[in-house]
Structure formats: C-alpha cells, structure tokens
Design a protein around this motif. Structure first.
Motif, PDB file in Angstrom:
ATOM      1  N   THR A  56     -77.929  56.589  68.008  1.00 41.47           N
ATOM      2  CA  THR A  56     -77.423  57.829  68.597  1.00 41.47           C
ATOM      3  C   THR A  56     -78.471  58.410  69.532  1.00 41.47           C
ATOM      4  N   ASN A  57     -78.072  59.375  70.325  1.00 45.45           N
ATOM      5  CA  ASN A  57     -79.036  60.021  71.208  1.00 45.45           C
ATOM      6  C   ASN A  57     -79.939  60.994  70.455  1.00 45.45           C
ATOM      7  N   TYR A  58     -79.785  61.070  69.147  1.00 46.01           N
ATOM      8  CA  TYR A  58     -80.675  61.864  68.305  1.00 46.01           C
ATOM      9  C   TYR A  58     -81.504  60.996  67.361  1.00 46.01           C
ATOM     10  N   GLY A  59     -81.335  59.681  67.451  1.00 46.37           N
ATOM     11  CA  GLY A  59     -82.081  58.779  66.582  1.00 46.37           C
ATOM     12  C   GLY A  59     -81.163  57.763  65.929  1.00 46.37           C
ATOM     13  N   ASP A  60     -81.758  56.857  65.173  1.00 43.84           N
ATOM     14  CA  ASP A  60     -81.015  55.761  64.552  1.00 43.84           C
ATOM     15  C   ASP A  60     -80.634  56.084  63.110  1.00 43.84           C
ATOM     16  N   ILE A  61     -79.421  55.670  62.746  1.00 41.04           N
ATOM     17  CA  ILE A  61     -78.921  55.789  61.385  1.00 41.04           C
ATOM     18  C   ILE A  61     -78.514  54.395  60.923  1.00 41.04           C
ATOM     19  N   VAL A  62     -79.038  53.972  59.786  1.00 36.73           N
ATOM     20  CA  VAL A  62     -78.668  52.668  59.227  1.00 36.73           C
ATOM     21  C   VAL A  62     -77.824  52.891  57.977  1.00 36.73           C
ATOM     22  N   ILE A  85     -74.491  55.711  70.727  1.00 37.92           N
ATOM     23  CA  ILE A  85     -74.706  54.881  71.910  1.00 37.92           C
ATOM     24  C   ILE A  85     -74.199  53.464  71.662  1.00 37.92           C
ATOM     25  N   LYS A  86     -74.518  52.967  70.471  1.00 32.34           N
ATOM     26  CA  LYS A  86     -74.108  51.605  70.125  1.00 32.34           C
ATOM     27  C   LYS A  86     -74.110  51.426  68.617  1.00 32.34           C
ATOM     28  N   GLY A  87     -73.141  50.660  68.134  1.00 32.95           N
ATOM     29  CA  GLY A  87     -73.134  50.245  66.731  1.00 32.95           C
ATOM     30  C   GLY A  87     -73.319  48.742  66.668  1.00 32.95           C
ATOM     31  N   GLU A  88     -74.158  48.279  65.746  1.00 34.53           N
ATOM     32  CA  GLU A  88     -74.374  46.841  65.637  1.00 34.53           C
ATOM     33  C   GLU A  88     -74.752  46.456  64.213  1.00 34.53           C
ATOM     34  N   LEU A  89     -74.525  45.181  63.876  1.00 41.46           N
ATOM     35  CA  LEU A  89     -74.915  44.657  62.575  1.00 41.46           C
ATOM     36  C   LEU A  89     -76.369  44.226  62.626  1.00 41.46           C
TER      37      LEU A  89
END
Length: 233
Positions: free
Chosen positions: A37-43, A221-225
């Motif tokens: 995200t434009n606020y950081g990554d979430i896993v 921004i993007k979702g990925e495995l």
C-alpha cells in the motif's frame, strides 16, 4: 450505507458459491499474501480452516484483482475495508462500497477464528445465510476490552453467547471486535504490518455520512503471493 453494521455496502444477489479456478495450486496455499500500500506493506496469512475464502482470495490476488483498489472505508478502533473494484479509478468523494463480482461465498464460521486485532475477514450484506462478498474484505484494528465490556457484548450483541475464556484474554490484551464473531467469516490474519493497519485506521475520513471514506486515498498498489518465512508461525 446499505446492509447490517458497516462492512457490507453492496447487494449483489449472485448464487451463494463461487467458481473454482485452476489458477490456484496447492503450492499457492502455502504462501502468504503481500498487500503493498502507499502507507506500507501488510502481509496476510490465510487460514486453511476456511478453504473457500482462502482459495477465492488467492485467485483474486493471482489475477491482480486487488491491484489499485482503495481501502475505501476506515473506522478508527474498528477496521479498514477494501476490495471494491469500483474504487480503482474513483474520484474524490465518490461513494464506494457496492462493487464486486456477481457471486458470494458460503459462510465458513470457525470457533477458533475470532475477531482479534489483525485478522482479515469477509464483508457481506445482510443476507440470511451470511454469505460473504466475493471480493470485499476488512482487517480488524479494534480496541482493548475490559471484562465488563465483554460481558456487555455477550448480553447485547451476541445474544447471550459466551466468549471463550482464552479469547476473552486476547480481547483484553491485544483487542479486537468481538461483536462480529460468528457473524462474519474470518479467514486469515496479518503476520507483518500491524503498524501499517494502525496508521491507515488513523487517517481522517469523510464526515456527515456513513461511508467513512478516507480523505486521502489509501491504495493497494499491488497484491502478490510470497514465500512464508520459517520464523513466522
């Protein structure tokens, strides 16, 4: 906003099932999902106890369905909600929350999966089967409860259903949204990026309506495995 509580926002009446897709493999099921995200990554780690929701989410991520969607509804001390494809190119102030595929997913309620802080769950409308949206989801921020507060939730929101003792302890320490338990399907949890969830949940939102859209776009921004880290359980 249409529907019960807040999470829903759309009233698709597609059949209560979803199309299986060969794009999801057994190998994929052992991977985590990264939401940039434009606020950081979430896993997020998806639960094998909810295979219908797990595989649906994996399929949407692999086909880039979530790329560019907004977290279109944010309520501090409650949750952040996204997954509406109509949000990708939405103008400022445009009402959101009614987009998604024309199918729903049968509810997969599990006693062991509850609304502690950091879980990911499926939004839905107020259909009697409590079937989930085909794409919209929310991540719980919630708040910390006292015993008295949990007693009140049991009496007035859960119709007398008791919250298990071990879950009460989590709600009293980590926090969450216990009144949603067994009403919305929890299908995973955040294993990295809870600070990002907190950051997003604190963003200023629209006032005077029930949509709670952030005044500044919060975008996936993007979702990925990604491969699971061995030191993360």
């Amino acid at each position: 906003m249409k529907g019960a509580i807040f999470l829903i926002g759309f009233l698709f009446t597609g059949i209560a099932c979803f199309a299986q897709d060969s794009v999801v493999t057994k190998k994929d099921r052992k991977r985590d999902v990264l939401l940039q995200t434009n606020y950081g990554d979430i896993v997020v780690r998806l639960s094998d106890s909810t295979p219908l929701h797990r595989d649906n989410f994996l399929r949407l991520v692999k086909t880039h369905y979530y790329d560019s969607v907004l977290f279109h509804r944010v309520i501090k001390n409650f949750m952040i909600q996204g997954g509406d494809p109509d949000s990708k190119h939405a103008k400022a102030g445009e009402p959101l929350g009614e987009g998604g595929p024309a199918y729903t997913i049968p509810a997969e309620f599990r006693v062991t999966l509850f609304h502690k802080k950091g879980v990911i769950a499926a939004a839905r409308d107020n259909n009697p089967e409590k079937a989930s949206s085909g794409s919209q989801f929310y991540i719980v921020q919630g708040k910390i409860f006292t015993d008295a507060g949990l007693d009140s939730v049991e009496t007035y929101r859960l119709n007398g259903r008791k919250i298990p003792a071990e879950q009460r302890e989590v709600y009293k320490t980590l926090g969450g949204t216990p009144h949603l338990d067994q009403g919305y399907t929890v299908f995973g949890e955040v294993v990295r990026g809870l600070d990002v969830v907190d950051k997003i949940a604190s963003i200023a939102t629209s006032k005077g309506d029930d949509r709670d859209r952030p005044l500044e776009d919060v975008r996936v921004i993007k979702g990925e495995l990604i491969k699971r880290k061995k030191n993360v359980q």
